[in-house]
Design a protein around this motif. Sequence first.
Motif, short mmCIF file in Angstrom:
data_model
loop_
_atom_site.label_atom_id
_atom_site.label_comp_id
_atom_site.label_asym_id
_atom_site.label_seq_id
_atom_site.Cartn_x
_atom_site.Cartn_y
_atom_site.Cartn_z
N THR A 16 32.30 48.76 37.42
CA THR A 16 31.50 48.66 38.65
C THR A 16 31.77 47.35 39.37
O THR A 16 31.99 47.34 40.59
CB THR A 16 30.00 48.79 38.33
N LEU A 17 31.76 46.25 38.62
CA LEU A 17 32.03 44.95 39.21
C LEU A 17 33.46 44.88 39.74
O LEU A 17 33.71 44.36 40.84
CB LEU A 17 31.80 43.85 38.17
N TYR A 18 34.40 45.43 38.97
CA TYR A 18 35.81 45.39 39.38
C TYR A 18 36.02 46.14 40.69
O TYR A 18 36.66 45.64 41.62
CB TYR A 18 36.68 45.99 38.27
N ASN A 19 35.49 47.37 40.79
CA ASN A 19 35.65 48.15 42.01
C ASN A 19 34.93 47.52 43.19
O ASN A 19 35.39 47.62 44.34
CB ASN A 19 35.16 49.58 41.79
N SER A 20 33.80 46.88 42.93
CA SER A 20 33.09 46.18 43.99
C SER A 20 33.94 45.05 44.55
O SER A 20 34.01 44.84 45.77
CB SER A 20 31.76 45.61 43.46
N VAL A 21 34.61 44.32 43.66
CA VAL A 21 35.50 43.24 44.09
C VAL A 21 36.66 43.81 44.90
O VAL A 21 37.00 43.29 45.97
CB VAL A 21 36.03 42.46 42.86
N VAL A 22 37.28 44.89 44.41
CA VAL A 22 38.43 45.48 45.08
C VAL A 22 38.09 45.96 46.49
O VAL A 22 38.75 45.59 47.47
CB VAL A 22 38.99 46.66 44.25
N PHE A 23 37.04 46.77 46.62
CA PHE A 23 36.67 47.29 47.93
C PHE A 23 36.13 46.18 48.84
O PHE A 23 36.36 46.20 50.06
CB PHE A 23 35.63 48.40 47.79
N GLY A 24 35.41 45.22 48.27
CA GLY A 24 34.90 44.10 49.07
C GLY A 24 36.02 43.25 49.63
O GLY A 24 35.99 42.87 50.81
N SER A 54 45.92 45.33 51.88
CA SER A 54 46.07 46.02 50.60
C SER A 54 46.77 45.13 49.58
O SER A 54 46.37 45.07 48.41
CB SER A 54 46.86 47.30 50.79
N MET A 55 47.81 44.43 50.01
CA MET A 55 48.56 43.58 49.09
C MET A 55 47.74 42.37 48.65
O MET A 55 47.81 41.97 47.49
CB MET A 55 49.87 43.15 49.75
N VAL A 56 46.96 41.81 49.56
CA VAL A 56 46.06 40.71 49.20
C VAL A 56 45.03 41.20 48.17
O VAL A 56 44.72 40.51 47.20
CB VAL A 56 45.35 40.15 50.44
N THR A 57 44.51 42.41 48.39
CA THR A 57 43.55 42.99 47.46
C THR A 57 44.17 43.16 46.08
O THR A 57 43.55 42.83 45.06
CB THR A 57 43.06 44.36 47.98
N GLY A 58 45.38 43.68 46.03
CA GLY A 58 46.06 43.86 44.76
C GLY A 58 46.28 42.56 44.03
O GLY A 58 46.10 42.48 42.80
N PHE A 59 46.64 41.52 44.77
CA PHE A 59 46.90 40.21 44.15
C PHE A 59 45.62 39.60 43.60
O PHE A 59 45.58 39.11 42.46
CB PHE A 59 47.53 39.27 45.18
N ILE A 60 44.54 39.62 44.38
CA ILE A 60 43.28 39.03 43.94
C ILE A 60 42.66 39.82 42.80
O ILE A 60 42.07 39.24 41.87
CB ILE A 60 42.30 38.93 45.13
N SER A 61 42.81 41.14 42.82
CA SER A 61 42.20 41.97 41.77
C SER A 61 42.78 41.68 40.39
O SER A 61 42.10 41.89 39.38
CB SER A 61 42.40 43.46 42.10
N VAL A 62 44.01 41.18 40.35
CA VAL A 62 44.64 40.88 39.06
C VAL A 62 43.88 39.77 38.33
O VAL A 62 43.76 39.80 37.11
CB VAL A 62 46.12 40.47 39.27
N GLY A 63 43.33 38.82 39.08
CA GLY A 63 42.60 37.73 38.46
C GLY A 63 41.43 38.20 37.62
O GLY A 63 41.11 37.62 36.58
N PHE A 64 40.78 39.26 38.06
CA PHE A 64 39.65 39.81 37.32
C PHE A 64 40.08 40.96 36.41
O PHE A 64 39.56 41.11 35.30
CB PHE A 64 38.58 40.32 38.29
N PHE A 230 36.50 57.05 45.52
CA PHE A 230 36.35 57.00 46.97
C PHE A 230 35.10 57.74 47.44
O PHE A 230 34.49 57.36 48.42
CB PHE A 230 37.60 57.58 47.64
N LEU A 231 34.72 58.80 46.72
CA LEU A 231 33.49 59.50 47.06
C LEU A 231 32.29 58.58 46.86
O LEU A 231 31.40 58.49 47.71
CB LEU A 231 33.33 60.75 46.19
#
Length: 243
Positions: A16-24, A54-64, A230-231
Motif C-alpha cells: 500500500t505504501l509502495y503504490n502510494s509512493v509510485v502514484f504520488g 514515468s522514468m522519474v517515478t521508476g527511478f525514485i520507486s527503486v529507493g523504496f 489501477f481500479l
Amino acid sequence: VSGFFKGLSFPLASITLYNSVVFGVFSNTQRLISQIRYGDGRHPSDMLDLTLASMVTGFISVGFGAPVDLVKIRLQMQTQPVLAENLNLAGEVPLRTVGIHQQALYRGPIHCISSILQNEGVHGLYRGTGAMVIRDVPGYALYFIPYTLLCSWMTPEGHAAPHPCSISWFTATPADVVKSRLQADALHQRKYKGIAHCILQSYKTEGLQIFFRGATVNVVRGFPMSATMFLGYELSLKFFRGL
C-alpha cells in the motif's frame, strides 16, 4: 501449498505504501513538469512529459522497492543444503552416514532485515539495485504511458477502466532475472561480481533463453494485478474528489 506464499508477508504489508509512493510521484512529477514547461500544473501532458514523469517515478520507486524486493527474494530462496552427520555403530565398526537437509536461514522478514544489516551493512539491502533501475525506469514508462493515453482516448475526463500493462512485465523480464539472481546470491557463496558478470555467466551457462524465463508467468500475473491496482487508484481518486 504454503511454499507458493513464501515471502508474502513483507510485500503484503508494504504494498500500500509502495503504490502510494509510485502514484504520488507520478502525478506530482506530471504537475511539476507542466508547471515548468507551460506555467500551468493542470496543462495536459504530451508524450515527452509522460515519458519523463514515468522514468522519474521508476527511478525514485527503486529507493523504496529495492529492500522490499530483496527481503522477499531472500525469504523465498532462504533454504540451503546443510550436511548432517550421524554416527551409527554396527558391532565394533563405526559407520558414518551423511545426510542432507534444508535449513531456513531467516525466521521472518524482521530477522531477515537484521541479518542482512549485520552481515552486509545498509548497502546489502540494496543489492541488485542497478538491475532494478534498468528494469523499472523504462518499465514504468511502458506502464504509465499506455494507461494515460487510453484514459484520454476513452473518456473526455481522462479516466478509464483499468487496463492491463503486461507488455511492461514482458520487456522487463531480462532485467528482472538479473536482479533476482543478484539478490538471491548468498553472502558466503557469491557467484556474481555485478550486473555485467551476472549477465555473462548466465548467458554462458544457460543461454539466451534464461533471460526470458518466467516471462509467461509475469505476463499472466500482469493482467489481473494491473487491473486491480489501477481500479483501486481510480476508485480512490473518485472517492476523495467526491468529499
